[in-house]
Design a protein around this motif. Structure first.
Motif, PDB file in Angstrom:
ATOM      1  N   GLY A  80      15.113 -45.120 -22.137  1.00  0.00           N
ATOM      2  CA  GLY A  80      15.931 -43.949 -21.818  1.00  0.00           C
ATOM      3  C   GLY A  80      16.107 -43.004 -22.985  1.00  0.00           C
ATOM      4  O   GLY A  80      16.266 -41.810 -22.803  1.00  0.00           O
ATOM      5  N   LEU A  81      16.071 -43.538 -24.184  1.00  0.00           N
ATOM      6  CA  LEU A  81      16.186 -42.682 -25.368  1.00  0.00           C
ATOM      7  C   LEU A  81      14.796 -42.506 -25.991  1.00  0.00           C
ATOM      8  O   LEU A  81      13.944 -43.369 -25.834  1.00  0.00           O
ATOM      9  CB  LEU A  81      17.112 -43.317 -26.406  1.00  0.00           C
ATOM     10  N   LYS A 105      24.438 -46.401 -27.945  1.00  0.00           N
ATOM     11  CA  LYS A 105      23.324 -45.514 -27.545  1.00  0.00           C
ATOM     12  C   LYS A 105      23.462 -44.109 -28.127  1.00  0.00           C
ATOM     13  O   LYS A 105      23.115 -43.114 -27.502  1.00  0.00           O
ATOM     14  CB  LYS A 105      23.221 -45.416 -26.005  1.00  0.00           C
ATOM     15  N   ASN A 109      22.778 -39.216 -36.861  1.00  0.00           N
ATOM     16  CA  ASN A 109      22.210 -37.965 -37.390  1.00  0.00           C
ATOM     17  C   ASN A 109      21.941 -38.080 -38.885  1.00  0.00           C
ATOM     18  O   ASN A 109      22.471 -37.328 -39.683  1.00  0.00           O
ATOM     19  CB  ASN A 109      23.190 -36.825 -37.120  1.00  0.00           C
ATOM     20  N   LEU A 112      16.566 -39.279 -40.000  1.00  0.00           N
ATOM     21  CA  LEU A 112      15.632 -39.423 -38.885  1.00  0.00           C
ATOM     22  C   LEU A 112      14.277 -38.904 -39.333  1.00  0.00           C
ATOM     23  O   LEU A 112      14.195 -37.851 -39.954  1.00  0.00           O
ATOM     24  CB  LEU A 112      16.082 -38.587 -37.688  1.00  0.00           C
ATOM     25  N   GLU A 125       3.609 -40.079 -27.517  1.00  0.00           N
ATOM     26  CA  GLU A 125       4.081 -39.572 -28.800  1.00  0.00           C
ATOM     27  C   GLU A 125       5.569 -39.789 -28.853  1.00  0.00           C
ATOM     28  O   GLU A 125       6.250 -39.741 -27.844  1.00  0.00           O
ATOM     29  CB  GLU A 125       3.763 -38.080 -28.925  1.00  0.00           C
TER      30      GLU A 125
ATOM     31  N   MET B   1      24.860 -43.767 -20.185  1.00  0.00           N
ATOM     32  CA  MET B   1      24.187 -43.420 -21.444  1.00  0.00           C
ATOM     33  C   MET B   1      23.809 -41.945 -21.438  1.00  0.00           C
ATOM     34  O   MET B   1      23.286 -41.427 -20.450  1.00  0.00           O
ATOM     35  CB  MET B   1      22.929 -44.296 -21.578  1.00  0.00           C
ATOM     36  N   ASN B   2      24.088 -41.313 -22.539  1.00  0.00           N
ATOM     37  CA  ASN B   2      23.741 -39.901 -22.660  1.00  0.00           C
ATOM     38  C   ASN B   2      22.318 -39.776 -23.200  1.00  0.00           C
ATOM     39  O   ASN B   2      22.095 -39.880 -24.391  1.00  0.00           O
ATOM     40  CB  ASN B   2      24.752 -39.232 -23.594  1.00  0.00           C
ATOM     41  N   ASN B   3      21.360 -39.590 -22.306  1.00  0.00           N
ATOM     42  CA  ASN B   3      19.975 -39.573 -22.782  1.00  0.00           C
ATOM     43  C   ASN B   3      19.403 -38.163 -22.928  1.00  0.00           C
ATOM     44  O   ASN B   3      18.212 -37.963 -23.000  1.00  0.00           O
ATOM     45  CB  ASN B   3      19.083 -40.449 -21.900  1.00  0.00           C
ATOM     46  N   VAL B   5      18.651 -35.573 -25.322  1.00  0.00           N
ATOM     47  CA  VAL B   5      18.574 -35.542 -26.782  1.00  0.00           C
ATOM     48  C   VAL B   5      17.852 -34.271 -27.234  1.00  0.00           C
ATOM     49  O   VAL B   5      16.826 -33.897 -26.658  1.00  0.00           O
ATOM     50  CB  VAL B   5      17.831 -36.780 -27.321  1.00  0.00           C
ATOM     51  N   LEU B   7      16.264 -32.757 -30.702  1.00  0.00           N
ATOM     52  CA  LEU B   7      15.956 -33.003 -32.113  1.00  0.00           C
ATOM     53  C   LEU B   7      15.463 -31.695 -32.736  1.00  0.00           C
ATOM     54  O   LEU B   7      14.572 -31.038 -32.206  1.00  0.00           O
ATOM     55  CB  LEU B   7      14.864 -34.075 -32.240  1.00  0.00           C
ATOM     56  N   GLN B  33      22.920 -35.082 -27.208  1.00  0.00           N
ATOM     57  CA  GLN B  33      22.877 -35.647 -28.554  1.00  0.00           C
ATOM     58  C   GLN B  33      22.022 -34.705 -29.389  1.00  0.00           C
ATOM     59  O   GLN B  33      20.812 -34.661 -29.237  1.00  0.00           O
ATOM     60  CB  GLN B  33      22.222 -37.040 -28.533  1.00  0.00           C
ATOM     61  N   LEU B  34      22.681 -33.936 -30.241  1.00  0.00           N
ATOM     62  CA  LEU B  34      21.970 -32.960 -31.072  1.00  0.00           C
ATOM     63  C   LEU B  34      21.764 -33.555 -32.467  1.00  0.00           C
ATOM     64  O   LEU B  34      22.733 -33.914 -33.136  1.00  0.00           O
ATOM     65  CB  LEU B  34      22.791 -31.671 -31.143  1.00  0.00           C
ATOM     66  N   LYS B  35      20.515 -33.720 -32.876  1.00  0.00           N
ATOM     67  CA  LYS B  35      20.234 -34.377 -34.161  1.00  0.00           C
ATOM     68  C   LYS B  35      19.188 -33.605 -34.957  1.00  0.00           C
ATOM     69  O   LYS B  35      18.375 -32.882 -34.400  1.00  0.00           O
ATOM     70  CB  LYS B  35      19.707 -35.804 -33.935  1.00  0.00           C
ATOM     71  N   LYS B  36      19.227 -33.850 -36.271  1.00  0.00           N
ATOM     72  CA  LYS B  36      18.209 -33.258 -37.162  1.00  0.00           C
ATOM     73  C   LYS B  36      17.174 -34.323 -37.502  1.00  0.00           C
ATOM     74  O   LYS B  36      17.529 -35.480 -37.683  1.00  0.00           O
ATOM     75  CB  LYS B  36      18.857 -32.858 -38.489  1.00  0.00           C
ATOM     76  N   PHE B  37      15.921 -33.924 -37.625  1.00  0.00           N
ATOM     77  CA  PHE B  37      14.941 -34.918 -38.057  1.00  0.00           C
ATOM     78  C   PHE B  37      13.998 -34.343 -39.117  1.00  0.00           C
ATOM     79  O   PHE B  37      13.759 -33.138 -39.168  1.00  0.00           O
ATOM     80  CB  PHE B  37      14.165 -35.479 -36.856  1.00  0.00           C
ATOM     81  N   LYS B  50      12.520 -30.662 -30.280  1.00  0.00           N
ATOM     82  CA  LYS B  50      12.071 -31.575 -29.219  1.00  0.00           C
ATOM     83  C   LYS B  50      13.230 -31.811 -28.273  1.00  0.00           C
ATOM     84  O   LYS B  50      14.342 -32.090 -28.721  1.00  0.00           O
ATOM     85  CB  LYS B  50      11.653 -32.920 -29.803  1.00  0.00           C
ATOM     86  N   TYR B  52      14.562 -34.072 -25.038  1.00  0.00           N
ATOM     87  CA  TYR B  52      14.394 -35.259 -24.198  1.00  0.00           C
ATOM     88  C   TYR B  52      15.494 -35.265 -23.145  1.00  0.00           C
ATOM     89  O   TYR B  52      16.552 -34.708 -23.384  1.00  0.00           O
ATOM     90  CB  TYR B  52      14.503 -36.536 -25.043  1.00  0.00           C
ATOM     91  N   ILE B  57       8.312 -29.762 -26.377  1.00  0.00           N
ATOM     92  CA  ILE B  57       8.330 -29.368 -27.784  1.00  0.00           C
ATOM     93  C   ILE B  57       8.242 -27.855 -27.888  1.00  0.00           C
ATOM     94  O   ILE B  57       7.326 -27.234 -27.343  1.00  0.00           O
ATOM     95  CB  ILE B  57       7.152 -29.991 -28.549  1.00  0.00           C
ATOM     96  N   LEU B  98       3.763 -36.561 -24.929  1.00  0.00           N
ATOM     97  CA  LEU B  98       3.989 -35.435 -25.834  1.00  0.00           C
ATOM     98  C   LEU B  98       2.716 -35.202 -26.640  1.00  0.00           C
ATOM     99  O   LEU B  98       1.956 -36.112 -26.911  1.00  0.00           O
ATOM    100  CB  LEU B  98       5.151 -35.747 -26.777  1.00  0.00           C
TER     101      LEU B  98
END
Lengths: 126, 586
Positions: A80-81, A105, A109, A112, A125, B1-3, B5, B7, B33-37, B50, B52, B57, B98
């Motif tokens: 799911g993730l 879940k 941050n 990554l 991917e 679940m919060n899926n 996402v 990135l 879910q906001l994240k940096k990569f 990205k 999800y 992309i 992807l």
């Protein structure tokens, strides 16, 4: 499961039991990873999993991903993730990964990393 | 679940902030879910986003585009087509996996980092031993040779000899006993490709060896690995044991008439044992020294029997070629160099590590896109490939597509894949001295061009770095180089002058600077630098004298200090310690 394939037929009819979809923690455990502390990170995951009696989670030592600059690297695969790769993981961060990412879940941050290639076989991917 | 996402690549923090602002405003922040990569290929795109689970992309988005992404995509489910990552001139859309926007292509390292190298089940779940089953099922030995021939795979140990040709010689040789040897005696400074393959995916190499054995009719194999790789050895031992238990090694493999077994032989740390004839002599229990070729090992090798010797990386390619076909493999790479090459990218580069790229990728792409550029954003000076047998490549040649031929033309070699990046703080005389010192230490001493020539040349280089030379020295170096290249018995001696010749070719000015002006701009050649106290700046704090490990600095408190040049070892500690710029380096 140990078995000897006595013929090609046996080999072709064999289904590896390794494909069951479980959550996975992959710890980069090559010489470079270990030198950067992957052994301690692995031990932390192991003891946390036992401590919290986490089920359906597989902890696996894998080879080198090639990202030497960010060792120890840990990849978390949860249904799911998106598959998430954390770099520069230490023991403290490993506990956070269990708490936040595995149990709640919630992707952390911090540190990554993008996986630098696609998987040739799963064509996926991440 | 919060899926859900999102990135956002970390080279565009303003886009991340904008997302955060907009999502908060629209009360969506808890839905995502906001994240940096951290990403690679930052020179290619200004930003990568990205999303999800939609698997979308977006690249090169600007701050103004974020509103559109939030409104159209996140709220209304409409993909913003103009920002989509484009693959071969086509917009990349939702269905399927992807896309790849990185420069890497992992064939040899296909399983490394994904499977448990100590579990044969793990390897089996990813097409493991399928190639072996395929050839045992309905393939003749000639079919295998043809497939490898079509793939145009060349030896990855460095020389680039066509693999099928090697195999064919051994196959045609008349003998009851034949051998397969895997050369895992990786010794170049800064190179660790083979170690990583063996640690990450040992079964792929074993499967490659079994296929080679089937093809040439060999029943025994050896893996010659250096003892300095304990983890790789441990995993190989486990893999061989498991492969035997499962029936992939031993008598009557998978119920067929074909039998093959593998043993491990440990090298004792001699670089020359990576040379095939020296390696063979070491396995035989003799001193590891090369012998003249011909006869080549493919017809007269281990214990005088026909022997295939392949490098780890070459063998790891084999199962893939059998599985996917020689045609498939042949489409990757350049006209004469097919497939991929693994490089150990190290030195003054941000993302040091192991990279696998298709042949034909430029050095600039490897260093700047995959490697992320030069450490501390220093100025690039040169990249060294091929270790002590290779050479340096300067900035204006960085766009050369990598192949066996192109690197040779530049005066370097592909080698086994070491790639060391150097910046302006590296001295080219010092670098060539380092590599030559390595070759001199590792010379086995059997032939005089290498034994004496290497030593003589090292003395000349030392003279240059100590300022004890005149311009005639370059001619002498060139004469010795030429003799070593032509007359040495094996590759070690023949290629040992390469680092010197190539630095002379591209950085002659730097040599002249050392020889005529007695100067080393990068400050690496210690004999050419002098540390002195600037009398106007020195306040007599005495810190430099405390730091000096050899008590070369004298002077009482609040007095101007003095460095005794006879005692000074030029460690530079006083220079680093002084807070008043009173220590001058010249």
């Amino acid at each position: 499961m140990k078995k000897k394939f006595n013929s090609l037929k046996e080999f072709y009819s064999y289904q590896s039991n390794n494909t069951i979809m479980k959550s996975k923690i992959l710890v980069g455990y090559g010489s470079c990873g270990i030198a950067a502390g992957a052994d301690k990170v692995y031990d932390t995951f192991e003891s946390e999993i036992i401590k919290r009696s986490l089920k359906d989670i597989e902890l696996i030592k894998v080879g080198c991903l090639g990202l030497c600059f960010s060792e120890p690297n840990v990849e978390i695969i949860i249904n799911g993730l998106p598959d998430i790769l954390y770099g520069k993981v230490d023991e403290k961060f490993a506990v956070r990964i269990i708490d936040e990412h595995i149990i709640n879940k919630n992707i952390i941050n911090h540190n990554l990393y993008d996986k630098p290639y696609i998987d040739l076989f799963n064509n996926k991917e991440s | 679940m919060n899926n859900n996402v999102i990135l956002v690549s970390n080279n565009s923090p303003h886009l991340y902030d904008k997302f955060q602002k907009l999502l908060t405003e629209k009360n969506l922040i808890n839905k995502y879910q906001l994240k940096k990569f951290n990403t690679f290929g930052l020179n290619t795109y200004t930003s990568i986003i990205k999303i999800y689970p939609d698997k979308i992309i977006y690249v090169d988005s600007l701050e103004n585009d974020i509103e559109e992404i939030v409104n159209d995509h996140l709220i209304n489910g409409k993909i913003v087509k103009r920002l989509l990552y484009k693959n071969e001139h086509k917009n990349y859309l939702k269905s399927g996996p992807l896309p790849i926007y990185h420069k890497q292509l992992r064939l040899v390292l296909r399983n490394s980092g994904l499977i448990d190298p100590e579990s044969i089940e793990s390897y089996l779940s990813r097409e493991g031993y399928r190639a072996l089953a395929k050839i045992l099922n309905n393939t003749t030995q000639d079919n295998v040779i043809d497939e490898i021939k079509i793939s145009e795979l060349r030896g990855r140990g460095g020389a680039g000899y066509p693999t099928w040709l090697k195999w064919n010689f051994t196959k045609q040789a008349q003998s009851d006993i034949k051998y397969i040897i895997c050369n895992a005696d990786e010794g170049d400074p800064g190179a660790y490709m083979d170690r990583s393959v063996l640690e990450g995916d040992p079964h792929s190499v074993i499967e490659g060896m079994i296929i080679a054995a089937f093809t040439v009719n060999a029943n025994n194999g050896f893996i010659y690995i250096r003892a300095e790789y304990p983890l790789a050895i441990k995993r190989l031992e486990k893999a061989i044991k498991d492969a035997k238990e499962y029936g992939f090694l031993g008598k009557n493999i998978l119920g067929t008439n074909f039998s093959f077994d593998i043993e491990i032989r440990l090298g004792a740390g001699a670089f020359v044992c990576g040379e095939e004839t020296a390696l063979i002599s070491s396995i035989e229990g003799n001193r590891g020294m090369p012998r003249p070729r011909p006869p080549f090992p493919s017809t007269k090798g281990l214990w005088e029997k026909p022997t295939v010797i392949n490098n780890v990386e070459t063998l790891a390619n084999i199962p893939l070629i059998i599985l996917k076909g020689g045609d498939w493999y042949n489409k990757i790479g350049t006209e004469k160099s097919k497939g991929t090459k693994v490089f150990a990218l190290t030195g003054k580069v941000k993302n040091s590590g192991l990279v696998e790229v298709p042949m034909g990728t430029s050095l600039r792409e490897i260093i700047y896109d995959v490697g992320g550029g030069i450490l501390n954003d220093n100025k690039f000076k040169a990249v060294q490939t091929g270790g002590p047998s290779g050479g340096v490549i300067p900035e204006d040649k960085l766009d050369t597509p990598i192949s066996y031929e192109s690197l040779n033309e530049l005066g370097s070699i592909m080698g086994s894949g070491g790639m060391i990046v150097m910046d302006h703080t590296d001295c080219m005389v010092d670098v060539s001295k380092f590599y030559l010192q390595f070759s001199v230490d590792e010379s086995c001493g059997k032939c005089s061009p290498c034994r004496i020539g290497g030593r003589q040349m090292l003395d000349l280089l030392t003279n240059i770095s100590e300022g004890k030379s005149d311009e005639s020295i370059i001619e002498k170096i060139e004469a010795i180089s030429s003799a070593m290249q032509k007359a040495s018995l094996c590759g070690l001696g023949q290629t040992a002058p390469n680092p010197v010749i190539s630095t002379l070719k591209y950085f002659k000015d730097e040599y002249i600077d050392h020889i005529v002006n007695k100067k080393c701009i990068s400050g690496k050649c210690k004999s050419l630098i002098v540390f002195e106290i600037d009398k106007n700046n020195c306040i007599g704090c005495h810190l430099c004298a405390i730091k000096c490990p050899v008590n070369a600095i004298s002077g009482g408190k609040k007095e101007i200090h003095y460095i005794d040049q006879n005692k000074c070892i030029k460690c530079g500690l006083c220079f680093d310690a002084c807070k008043f710029n009173a220590v001058i380096k010249s």
